[in-house]
Motif scaffolding. Structure first.
Motif, mmCIF file in Angstrom:
data_model
loop_
_atom_site.group_PDB
_atom_site.id
_atom_site.type_symbol
_atom_site.label_atom_id
_atom_site.label_comp_id
_atom_site.label_asym_id
_atom_site.label_seq_id
_atom_site.Cartn_x
_atom_site.Cartn_y
_atom_site.Cartn_z
ATOM 1 N N ILE A 67 37.047 44.649 9.857
ATOM 2 C CA ILE A 67 35.977 45.299 9.168
ATOM 3 C C ILE A 67 35.093 44.383 8.381
ATOM 4 O O ILE A 67 33.952 44.716 7.694
ATOM 5 C CB ILE A 67 36.773 46.326 8.040
ATOM 6 N N GLU A 68 35.497 43.014 8.314
ATOM 7 C CA GLU A 68 34.755 42.094 7.641
ATOM 8 C C GLU A 68 35.064 40.866 8.522
ATOM 9 O O GLU A 68 36.087 40.491 8.649
ATOM 10 C CB GLU A 68 35.158 41.782 6.356
ATOM 11 N N ALA A 69 34.098 40.106 9.022
ATOM 12 C CA ALA A 69 34.237 38.760 9.610
ATOM 13 C C ALA A 69 32.989 37.789 8.879
ATOM 14 O O ALA A 69 31.980 38.033 8.831
ATOM 15 C CB ALA A 69 33.835 38.843 11.065
ATOM 16 N N TYR A 70 33.533 36.755 8.437
ATOM 17 C CA TYR A 70 32.785 35.739 7.834
ATOM 18 C C TYR A 70 33.241 34.321 7.913
ATOM 19 O O TYR A 70 34.425 34.019 8.071
ATOM 20 C CB TYR A 70 32.521 35.915 6.384
ATOM 21 N N MET B 9 38.690 37.192 9.152
ATOM 22 C CA MET B 9 38.630 38.518 9.755
ATOM 23 C C MET B 9 39.447 39.606 8.924
ATOM 24 O O MET B 9 40.839 39.360 9.064
ATOM 25 C CB MET B 9 38.977 38.441 11.393
ATOM 26 N N GLU B 10 38.891 40.196 8.239
ATOM 27 C CA GLU B 10 39.612 41.436 7.535
ATOM 28 C C GLU B 10 39.868 42.563 8.582
ATOM 29 O O GLU B 10 38.873 42.997 9.078
ATOM 30 C CB GLU B 10 38.877 41.670 6.276
ATOM 31 N N ALA C 270 45.158 42.167 0.853
ATOM 32 C CA ALA C 270 45.641 40.846 1.119
ATOM 33 C C ALA C 270 44.676 39.597 0.739
ATOM 34 O O ALA C 270 43.509 39.936 0.896
ATOM 35 C CB ALA C 270 45.974 40.677 2.591
ATOM 36 N N PRO C 271 45.211 38.353 0.304
ATOM 37 C CA PRO C 271 44.355 37.290 -0.150
ATOM 38 C C PRO C 271 43.619 36.792 1.306
ATOM 39 O O PRO C 271 44.103 36.746 2.340
ATOM 40 C CB PRO C 271 44.905 36.400 -0.829
ATOM 41 N N VAL C 272 42.687 35.896 1.278
ATOM 42 C CA VAL C 272 42.292 34.940 2.345
ATOM 43 C C VAL C 272 42.666 33.700 1.826
ATOM 44 O O VAL C 272 43.073 33.553 0.679
ATOM 45 C CB VAL C 272 40.675 35.050 2.687
ATOM 46 N N VAL C 273 42.849 32.885 2.904
ATOM 47 C CA VAL C 273 43.250 31.525 2.636
ATOM 48 C C VAL C 273 41.748 30.584 2.379
ATOM 49 O O VAL C 273 41.232 30.347 3.411
ATOM 50 C CB VAL C 273 43.876 30.919 3.767
ATOM 51 N N ASP C 274 41.812 30.043 1.080
ATOM 52 C CA ASP C 274 40.547 29.512 0.859
ATOM 53 C C ASP C 274 40.092 28.443 1.900
ATOM 54 O O ASP C 274 39.134 27.826 2.275
ATOM 55 C CB ASP C 274 40.304 29.037 -0.679
ATOM 56 N N GLU C 275 41.265 27.528 2.073
ATOM 57 C CA GLU C 275 40.970 26.281 2.876
ATOM 58 C C GLU C 275 40.451 26.507 4.387
ATOM 59 O O GLU C 275 40.235 25.651 5.117
ATOM 60 C CB GLU C 275 42.168 25.676 2.871
ATOM 61 N N CYS C 276 40.756 27.928 4.635
ATOM 62 C CA CYS C 276 40.335 28.109 6.326
ATOM 63 C C CYS C 276 38.962 28.419 6.402
ATOM 64 O O CYS C 276 38.169 28.593 5.309
ATOM 65 C CB CYS C 276 40.999 29.382 6.666
ATOM 66 N N VAL C 277 38.407 28.151 7.416
ATOM 67 C CA VAL C 277 36.995 28.370 7.941
ATOM 68 C C VAL C 277 36.430 29.576 8.057
ATOM 69 O O VAL C 277 35.033 29.726 8.051
ATOM 70 C CB VAL C 277 36.472 27.137 8.843
ATOM 71 N N ALA C 278 37.215 30.340 8.761
ATOM 72 C CA ALA C 278 36.673 31.811 8.855
ATOM 73 C C ALA C 278 37.523 32.666 8.753
ATOM 74 O O ALA C 278 39.085 32.502 8.568
ATOM 75 C CB ALA C 278 36.406 31.782 10.302
#
Ligand code: FMN
Length: 173
Positions: free
Chosen positions: A139-142, A118-119, A108-116
């Motif tokens: 499994i990933e948080a950034y 959690m995969e 699944a993609p992440v939403v670039d405009e979001c600030v954090a």
């Protein structure tokens, strides 16, 4: 005097998240979700409840993974858009103008405009009623670096309890 009420109204305010699911190249979906909470620190786990009829629910069941994206307040309009259209009918990345970028470890993609972000990998899917509860390992948080430095204006709740979404029930059933 106390009267019977819709319980949800008294759990407000809640945070709002944008959950992305599906896979890049296969019209991934974005769904606005408030029913989302941490359920374990070690291992890092969270749970979110999504309507059984939602397109996103089917995609998460199929792929077994999703991303919880944290929108800044400026994305209020896009949160409403993603929470009032179905990915079964529209491409919500196209319709909202939000930008899909590859995640680190899930399809699944992440939403670039979001600030954090959690995969998550789904570990259990529990039917609860009109929703399915996805209990998932993070499994990933950034997040954007500036958030770690204390500028944390990321939480927002969309004002009053949104009756148009969840309804209201007063008086005896
Ligand atoms: C602020 C907000 C929060 C929402 N929270 C939830 C939620 O926690 N669970 C849910 O199933 N739907 C929630 N919704 C409704 C879904 O986002 C909405 O039904 C959406 O259109 C489903 O899209 P889909 O069919 O592409 O999955 C929320 C909507 C908004 C605007």
């Amino acid at each position: 005097m106390k009267i019977d009420v819709e319980y949800l109204e008294f759990m407000w305010p809640m945070r709002h998240f944008l959950i992305t699911c599906g896979a890049i190249g296969e019209r991934p979906d974005i769904v606005a979700v408030s029913f989302c909470m941490p359920v374990s620190k070690e291992p890092p786990m969270l749970a979110c409840a999504i309507a059984t009829g939602a397109h996103s629910c089917a995609l998460i069941e199929t792929h077994g993974e999703f991303v919880v994206n944290v929108p800044p307040e400026e994305l209020k309009k896009q949160v409403y858009y993603c929470g009032s259209h179905t990915g079964a009918q529209v491409d919500k990345f196209e319709g909202s103008g939000l930008t899909p970028v590859p995640a680190r470890s899930v399809a699944a993609p992440v939403v670039d405009e979001c600030v954090a972000h959690m995969e998550c990998l789904v570990r259990q899917a529990v039917p609860t009623g009109d929703k399915k509860l996805f209990i998932a390992e993070v499994i990933e948080a950034y997040a954007e670096e500036y958030l770690a430095r204390g500028d944390r204006k990321i939480a927002f709740a969309l004002g009053d309890f949104p009756r148009h979404i969840y309804g209201a029930r007063f008086g005896k059933k």
